[in-house]
Scaffold this motif. Structure first.
Motif, PDB file in Angstrom:
ATOM      1  N   ILE A   1      36.330  36.543  37.447  1.00  0.00           N
ATOM      2  CA  ILE A   1      36.971  37.280  38.536  1.00  0.00           C
ATOM      3  C   ILE A   1      38.350  37.763  38.093  1.00  0.00           C
ATOM      4  O   ILE A   1      38.723  38.910  38.320  1.00  0.00           O
ATOM      5  CB  ILE A   1      37.088  36.380  39.785  1.00  0.00           C
ATOM      6  CG1 ILE A   1      35.697  35.972  40.272  1.00  0.00           C
ATOM      7  CG2 ILE A   1      37.862  37.096  40.882  1.00  0.00           C
ATOM      8  CD1 ILE A   1      35.699  34.972  41.411  1.00  0.00           C
ATOM      9  N   GLU A   2      39.060  36.871  37.443  1.00  0.00           N
ATOM     10  CA  GLU A   2      40.421  37.195  37.019  1.00  0.00           C
ATOM     11  C   GLU A   2      40.424  38.385  36.069  1.00  0.00           C
ATOM     12  O   GLU A   2      41.222  39.312  36.211  1.00  0.00           O
ATOM     13  CB  GLU A   2      41.039  35.962  36.349  1.00  0.00           C
ATOM     14  CG  GLU A   2      42.543  35.936  36.328  1.00  0.00           C
ATOM     15  CD  GLU A   2      43.109  36.765  35.196  1.00  0.00           C
ATOM     16  OE1 GLU A   2      44.216  37.295  35.357  1.00  0.00           O
ATOM     17  OE2 GLU A   2      42.433  36.901  34.148  1.00  0.00           O
TER      18      GLU A   2
ATOM     19  N   THR B   1      30.678  40.130  37.883  1.00  0.00           N
ATOM     20  CA  THR B   1      29.812  41.044  38.624  1.00  0.00           C
ATOM     21  C   THR B   1      30.131  41.009  40.111  1.00  0.00           C
ATOM     22  O   THR B   1      30.173  42.046  40.777  1.00  0.00           O
ATOM     23  CB  THR B   1      28.331  40.683  38.394  1.00  0.00           C
ATOM     24  OG1 THR B   1      28.105  40.578  36.994  1.00  0.00           O
ATOM     25  CG2 THR B   1      27.431  41.732  38.976  1.00  0.00           C
ATOM     26  N   ALA B   2      30.369  39.820  40.630  1.00  0.00           N
ATOM     27  CA  ALA B   2      30.733  39.709  42.049  1.00  0.00           C
ATOM     28  C   ALA B   2      31.950  40.575  42.336  1.00  0.00           C
ATOM     29  O   ALA B   2      32.007  41.295  43.342  1.00  0.00           O
ATOM     30  CB  ALA B   2      31.021  38.261  42.405  1.00  0.00           C
ATOM     31  N   THR B   3      32.915  40.535  41.429  1.00  0.00           N
ATOM     32  CA  THR B   3      34.149  41.285  41.643  1.00  0.00           C
ATOM     33  C   THR B   3      33.896  42.782  41.536  1.00  0.00           C
ATOM     34  O   THR B   3      34.427  43.570  42.321  1.00  0.00           O
ATOM     35  CB  THR B   3      35.201  40.843  40.626  1.00  0.00           C
ATOM     36  OG1 THR B   3      35.231  39.409  40.601  1.00  0.00           O
ATOM     37  CG2 THR B   3      36.567  41.362  41.012  1.00  0.00           C
TER      38      THR B   3
ATOM     39  N   TYR C   1      44.808  44.461  40.290  1.00  0.00           N
ATOM     40  CA  TYR C   1      44.761  43.721  41.542  1.00  0.00           C
ATOM     41  C   TYR C   1      45.287  42.307  41.346  1.00  0.00           C
ATOM     42  O   TYR C   1      45.207  41.749  40.241  1.00  0.00           O
ATOM     43  CB  TYR C   1      43.339  43.665  42.084  1.00  0.00           C
ATOM     44  CG  TYR C   1      43.057  44.788  43.046  1.00  0.00           C
ATOM     45  CD1 TYR C   1      42.898  44.545  44.405  1.00  0.00           C
ATOM     46  CD2 TYR C   1      42.976  46.100  42.597  1.00  0.00           C
ATOM     47  CE1 TYR C   1      42.653  45.583  45.289  1.00  0.00           C
ATOM     48  CE2 TYR C   1      42.731  47.138  43.482  1.00  0.00           C
ATOM     49  CZ  TYR C   1      42.574  46.869  44.830  1.00  0.00           C
ATOM     50  OH  TYR C   1      42.336  47.896  45.703  1.00  0.00           O
ATOM     51  N   ASN C   2      45.838  41.750  42.410  1.00  0.00           N
ATOM     52  CA  ASN C   2      46.314  40.373  42.340  1.00  0.00           C
ATOM     53  C   ASN C   2      45.292  39.457  42.976  1.00  0.00           C
ATOM     54  O   ASN C   2      44.561  39.854  43.868  1.00  0.00           O
ATOM     55  CB  ASN C   2      47.657  40.254  43.046  1.00  0.00           C
ATOM     56  CG  ASN C   2      48.704  41.099  42.380  1.00  0.00           C
ATOM     57  OD1 ASN C   2      49.239  42.022  42.970  1.00  0.00           O
ATOM     58  ND2 ASN C   2      48.979  40.820  41.131  1.00  0.00           N
TER      59      ASN C   2
ATOM     60  N   PHE D   1      46.517  45.363  47.460  1.00  0.00           N
ATOM     61  CA  PHE D   1      46.206  44.997  46.078  1.00  0.00           C
ATOM     62  C   PHE D   1      46.035  43.494  45.898  1.00  0.00           C
ATOM     63  O   PHE D   1      46.342  42.962  44.841  1.00  0.00           O
ATOM     64  CB  PHE D   1      47.269  45.523  45.116  1.00  0.00           C
ATOM     65  CG  PHE D   1      47.187  47.003  44.928  1.00  0.00           C
ATOM     66  CD1 PHE D   1      46.267  47.538  44.046  1.00  0.00           C
ATOM     67  CD2 PHE D   1      47.977  47.854  45.662  1.00  0.00           C
ATOM     68  CE1 PHE D   1      46.162  48.912  43.888  1.00  0.00           C
ATOM     69  CE2 PHE D   1      47.876  49.233  45.510  1.00  0.00           C
ATOM     70  CZ  PHE D   1      46.967  49.762  44.623  1.00  0.00           C
ATOM     71  N   ILE D   2      45.566  42.874  46.946  1.00  0.00           N
ATOM     72  CA  ILE D   2      45.266  41.453  46.844  1.00  0.00           C
ATOM     73  C   ILE D   2      43.810  41.225  47.193  1.00  0.00           C
ATOM     74  O   ILE D   2      43.340  41.702  48.224  1.00  0.00           O
ATOM     75  CB  ILE D   2      46.115  40.616  47.816  1.00  0.00           C
ATOM     76  CG1 ILE D   2      47.590  40.709  47.442  1.00  0.00           C
ATOM     77  CG2 ILE D   2      45.668  39.156  47.808  1.00  0.00           C
ATOM     78  CD1 ILE D   2      48.474  39.831  48.285  1.00  0.00           C
ATOM     79  N   ILE D   3      43.105  40.538  46.331  1.00  0.00           N
ATOM     80  CA  ILE D   3      41.819  40.042  46.768  1.00  0.00           C
ATOM     81  C   ILE D   3      41.837  38.529  46.647  1.00  0.00           C
ATOM     82  O   ILE D   3      42.552  37.971  45.822  1.00  0.00           O
ATOM     83  CB  ILE D   3      40.621  40.666  46.030  1.00  0.00           C
ATOM     84  CG1 ILE D   3      40.464  40.048  44.667  1.00  0.00           C
ATOM     85  CG2 ILE D   3      40.724  42.174  45.930  1.00  0.00           C
ATOM     86  CD1 ILE D   3      39.034  40.166  44.204  1.00  0.00           C
ATOM     87  N   ALA D   4      41.093  37.892  47.508  1.00  0.00           N
ATOM     88  CA  ALA D   4      41.112  36.434  47.537  1.00  0.00           C
ATOM     89  C   ALA D   4      39.827  35.873  46.956  1.00  0.00           C
ATOM     90  O   ALA D   4      38.740  36.412  47.177  1.00  0.00           O
ATOM     91  CB  ALA D   4      41.286  35.932  48.956  1.00  0.00           C
ATOM     92  N   VAL D   5      39.983  34.828  46.184  1.00  0.00           N
ATOM     93  CA  VAL D   5      38.841  34.054  45.751  1.00  0.00           C
ATOM     94  C   VAL D   5      38.774  32.855  46.667  1.00  0.00           C
ATOM     95  O   VAL D   5      39.751  32.114  46.782  1.00  0.00           O
ATOM     96  CB  VAL D   5      39.030  33.543  44.321  1.00  0.00           C
ATOM     97  CG1 VAL D   5      37.826  32.748  43.898  1.00  0.00           C
ATOM     98  CG2 VAL D   5      39.262  34.702  43.399  1.00  0.00           C
TER      99      VAL D   5
END
Lengths: 336, 336
Positions: B86-87, B300-302, B95-96, B60-64
DNA sequence: AAACAATAGTTAAGCGTTTAACTATATTAA
DNA sequence: TTAATATAGTTAAACGCTTAACTATTGTTT
């Protein structure tokens, strides 16, 4: 992805030995170290953080908590700079930075945030805490998550910018220039604890100097509101020779409004801000303002957090501010 | 913190049952559900994310990933707005968000970042990818970490702002106003892929209209450099009636410099920017510029990333831009 | 030479989940 | 009535690491 077991097999030792070598726990020979490191190298082994976290409790994640109230990251340039300070400090220590922006209401922070705190994912927290209605910190105490507060909320480990002193210093500057008819553009003070301090510093300074603040009006941090409030002030109190805003963005608006009315800054009216965002030095005229040293604020907060992780109890910090005298302030025309 | 075992004990069932109830996997009675939920409630159970991550692979982590090159988060207001998008999308899905700002050199991104990618911590990545010298994305491919690129770097799943179209549209606007002596303030184009597109759009548009761009100079994104380059342009080419900058901050500098020289904008010279940062609408005169819709870009990217996590392969997206005509552009004086 | 300590490495338990494989019971079909 | 099936729940392995407890070897002291 390679695991410890594979590395151990390749190096011809047990996984415990590999683990020891990697964590530099005593009792292995140089020869073993070499074998292990070579295997690590060849397999491109990188420890699985989730497994490490589960086993040791160390997640290498700290969270930056910027509560989402009216404003925040999207609009407040200060956050960025605090963030930069935190990021610098974290990446130096190999820590990862999780960004949490809980929605904050009178009932407290949102579900997601509460779960995050209690999930065991976070080794620690750096949180902005300046909103009177509610705080993101009580829950961290309840679940023993180390936390450093940046702000004036109630919390034992905190770092605060010296808002009182900062407010005092702008006012002192303005009064020293000779101004006696002074307006203040602030925000509703129930919104923000550090603004309360800033304001108190200003009014105390004026009071001590025997000057009465002519008028005080409430904006909402935005440029637009700064312009609007400036208009109000100038119409209701044409005698004003100086206006202080409690943030730079409203000061930008105020200067624009003054220009729109054909007034010159600082010749006809002095305008000061607060925050010293980068733009402030570059607008025309460059803005006299107070620097909070935001990156250092973030950096020191993070150092304090790491001290806590080392079992220490850091002393609270009051960060000094710095008056940045630029060209938007000058003696009132009446004096010249 | 309560664990599954404690919940199971309290509810009088096995941990597997608790897990089933919580994940809504079939085959339990309503009665069991109630018992479990009550125990969960009473103990304030929250799953341990590290354990879950280890067992199921879902962190549950995605990175920017905002690579740190010359500029980035600290100074580019656009990042903030992308980040907001994104946030929003992440927090909606529980998701974190992990913020990674790798140092990028010709040899590639730094050690810390590489370890992070390979640590198994990240379910996916949204990365800014516009720097020609190097990219943060190849390593994600190598280790099968789903990634969406925002930018013009080589990557199969990407979203791009239509920089070419955006550049084209400002130039079209300026030429339509009647300008024929036009200057461009850009940055060294080897710095930034999307700027290359923007510029190409501008010059193609001018070329098609049979207008030759009078002069083109390189700044460095900053307000200060905008002012400096404006000075150069005005001195070398006094015939200029319009100047386009490839970002808003340089346009601010350009306007300031024009004012400093006693020129009026747009009466004496038209100035346009690119990005539409919030300040642009509020300066004097309000800036004609191109909006990239940064928050939507991030959002949209997210969404695309989440589609990938669902096993889909999203189509690349080209986000349309929008010309924001404000008061810094007008027909040249010669026409009026 | 015996006793002890220091060093080098191994074994195995445990962290808190998920989930495949299994058992037991209730329901339905033949 | 029996076999097959669906339902409800349990057991236990697995994820990849850390680390306490253990064994084996070598070196030092008496």
């Amino acid at each position: 992805m390679a695991t410890l077991t594979e590395v151990a097999k390749r190096a011809g030792v047990s996984i415990a030995t590999v683990s020891k070598v990697l964590s530099n726990t005593p009792y292995f020979t140089e020869e073993t170290r070499q074998k292990v490191m070579q295997a690590v190298e060849e397999l491109g082994y990188v420890p699985n953080l989730a497994a490490r976290a589960l086993s040791s409790g160390k997640t290498f994640i700290i969270a930056v908590v910027f509560p989402y109230v009216y404003d925040t990251i999207s609009s407040d340039p200060l956050m960025q700079h605090i963030l930069v300070g935190i990021e610098t400090e974290c990446s130096e220590r190999g820590y990862n930075l999780l960004l949490s922006t809980p929605r904050l209401t009178a009932e407290g922070p949102d579900e997601n945030y509460q779960r995050l705190i209690r999930s065991g994912y976070l080794e620690g927290i750096v949180a902005l805490d300046n909103v009177p209605i509610s705080s993101v910190l009580p829950i961290t105490r309840q679940f023993n998550v180390p936390a450093v507060s940046i702000g004036y909320g109630e919390h034992d480990v905190y770092i605060r910018s010296d808002d009182y002193g900062g407010g005092h210093s702008v006012m002192e500057h303005i009064i020293a220039l000779g101004h006696r008819y002074i307006g203040i553009v602030t925000v509703p003070c129930e919104l923000h604890l550090s603004v309360q301090q800033r304001l108190q510093g200003m009014t105390d300074c004026a009071g001590n100097a025997g000057v009465e603040v002519t008028a005080q009006v409430d904006g909402d941090f935005s440029i637009r509101s700064g312009a609007k409030m400036m208009a109000h002030l100038l119409e209701a109190h044409p005698e004003l020779t100086a206006v202080v805003c409690i943030n730079d963005r409203m000061a930008f608006g105020a200067i624009q409004e003054a220009h729109r009315r054909g007034m010159r800054v600082p010749d006809d009216i002095t305008v000061c801000g607060y925050d010293d965002i980068p733009l402030s030095a570059l607008i025309a005229p460059p803005l006299t303002t107070v620097s909070q040293h935001a990156p250092e604020l973030g950096q020191t907060a993070t150092e304090m957090l790491f001290a806590m992780l080392d079992g220490k109890i850091p002393d609270p910090v009051l960060m000094p501010t710095e008056l940045m005298v630029r060209q938007s302030s000058a003696p009132p025309a009446s004096i010249i």
